[in-house]
Design an enzyme around this catalytic site. Structure first.
Site, PDB file in Angstrom:
ATOM      1  N   GLU A 167      38.565  56.857   4.012  1.00 51.58           N
ATOM      2  CA  GLU A 167      39.574  57.523   3.177  1.00 51.58           C
ATOM      3  C   GLU A 167      39.041  58.771   2.477  1.00 51.58           C
ATOM      4  OE1 GLU A 167      41.735  54.960   0.581  1.00 51.58           O
ATOM      5  OE2 GLU A 167      42.580  53.792   2.209  1.00 51.58           O
ATOM      6  N   GLU A 354      42.717  49.184   7.506  1.00 50.08           N
ATOM      7  CA  GLU A 354      43.083  48.497   6.258  1.00 50.08           C
ATOM      8  C   GLU A 354      44.588  48.397   6.161  1.00 50.08           C
ATOM      9  OE1 GLU A 354      41.699  49.954   2.432  1.00 50.08           O
ATOM     10  OE2 GLU A 354      39.676  50.282   3.219  1.00 50.08           O
TER      11      GLU A 354
END
Ligand code: FCB
Length: 456
Positions: A167, A354
């Protein structure tokens, strides 16, 4: 399972964690602080003044934790290496005890038939490197490449699945633009420099992994959430919110995958980044990759917010949008659409690295010792169902990792937000698989036995 949606038999099922969120042992065996250790010491920044000092004590409990993964039938496990555990000063002298820990983890996973997915950077920059300017220093690309080379040489004989970063947009926006995460900076020029240097680090890391790991399968993990402008009670968004959301969208969703996979910055931010770009940089960033890692939770509603440095910030979803008890929109359709859009945009196989459900509820066991997390089960059913729809519509999705295996240190939210399939009692460190873990184990078993097309 009667309601198992259609997935190919070889679809990969796993769970994700990250080093700082679970390992604990923050000052043991030679580990030095990261920027998150420092951030947690700042007053009032993390709920209840908590930190990852102990977390799930995974550093000491790793063998039992891997046995639990096997019992759940996980086929893959995505973890991150703590850079300051293996290179306490970020570069230079290595810490053998730290390196040994991941050797043992990897060996144990392989013994149990679980494929290790190693992520090099899940937000815990060594404090010593931050003191040299951190990601704002262009040398950071070289520091990262050296760290990647150390890991590649050490683990590349056994680990074939590598991710450079987790991320990019979230840790750079929160850490260098909003100031809500480590290292708590809010400055436009720093943020722009950091974006570009992290992209360079990614490219340099990919080259090192490609050169040093035979048969490597390399990707990067991005947070992609559809960006929508906040709409007022009228149902219409104000023009300034539409404009702010468009800029927010480029920062959140495209500032990293576009340069990495298309060799250019998105249009609204390209000019601002330009002063940091040297000749040849875009080719250094855009290195061939094998897969796209998608972390997806919920759409983001953007609005104009002049209290933040870029003039955009978080707005509210429309009142009719269902939300979880931590306020995140509940919109499986957005997940399906994101999978389809990414397949079209980058033409790489997608792994969902995720996705999961967080709650502020304590989720204590009932009289029979069971944790009945029905809302999480519903979320997983709806979101994996949306993923099956995306597959049926042509999305190239190859696997799914639930966030997270355990309840853990949820960054600024401390231990008050639980995302785990497995409950962690932080007093005793007891692990209790929740109903969602059982549900997930059943799904994995059903798919790997019957595969696509044989569902009821
Ligand atoms: C993601 C992070 C992960 C976890 C989940 C809830 O943004 O990658 O570490 O905090 O959100």
């Amino acid at each position: 399972m009667a309601d198992t949606p259609a997935f190919p038999k070889d679809f990969l099922w796993g769970a994700s964690t990250s080093a700082y969120q679970i390992e604990g042992a923050a000052a043991e065996d030679g580990r030095a602080p990261s920027i998150w250790d420092s951030f947690c010491r700042l007053k009032g920044r993390v709920d209840n003044g908590e930190s990852g000092d102990v977390a799930c004590d995974h550093y000491h409990r790793m063998p039992g934790d891997v046995a639990l993964m096997r019992d759940l039938g996980l086929q893959a496990y995505r973890f991150s290496v703590s850079w300051p555990r293996v290179l306490p000063r970020g570069r230079g002298a290595v810490n053998d005890k730290g390196l040994d820990f991941y050797d043992r983890l990897i060996d144990r996973l392989l013994e149990h038939g679980i494929e290790p997915w190693l992520c090099l950077y899940h937000w815990d920059l060594p404090q010593a490197l931050h003191d040299l300017g951190g990601w704002a220093n262009r040398d950071s690309a070289g520091w990262f490449a050296d760290y990647a080379a150390l890991c590649a040489r050490r683990y590349g004989d056994r680990v074939k699945r590598w991710a450079t970063f987790n991320e990019f947009s979230v840790f750079t926006l929160f850490g260098y633009a909003f100031g809500w995460g480590a290292p708590s900076i809010a400055d436009r020029a720093t943020h722009l420099a950091v974006i570009h240097h992290v992209n360079l680090a990614h490219g340099a890391g990919v080259d090192v992994l490609r050169a040093l790991v035979p048969g490597a399968s390399i990707g990067a993990v991005h947070s992609v959430q559809p960006m929508r402008p906040e709409a007022g009670p009228s149902g219409f968004a104000r023009p300034e919110d539409v404009e702010a959301a468009a800029l927010f969208d480029e920062h959140w969703n495209w500032a990293f995958p576009d340069p990495q996979l298309r060799a250019h910055y998105p249009p609204r931010i390209a000019a601002a980044i330009e002063p940091f770009v040297k000749p040849g940089d875009m080719a250094r960033i855009a290195r061939p990759l094998d897969w796209f890692g998608l972390n997806h939770y919920a759409p983001v509603y953007g609005r104009r917010d002049d209290s933040l440095i870029w003039g955009f910030g978080f707005g509210s979803p429309p009142p009719e949008m269902p939300r979880t008890d931590i306020g995140w929109p509940y919109d499986p359709g957005a997940f399906r659409d994101t999978l389809l859009d990414l397949t079209r945009r980058y033409r790489l196989p997608v792994y969902v690295t995720e996705n999961g459900f967080g709650t502020k509820a304590d989720e204590t066991p009932d009289a029979d010792g069971r944790v009945l997390d029905d809302a999480r089960v519903a979320y997983l059913r709806d979101y994996t169902g949306a993923m099956a729809e995306a597959l049926a519509a042509g999305a190239d999705v190859r696997g799914y990792f639930a966030w997270s295996l355990f309840d853990n240190f949820e960054w600024g939210g401390g231990y008050g937000t639980r995302f785990g399939l497995v409950r962690v009692d932080y007093e005793t460190q007891a692990r209790i698989p929740k109903e969602s873990a059982r549900w997930y184990a059943d799904l994995i078993r059903a798919v790997s036995i019957s595969g696509a097309g044989e569902q009821a």
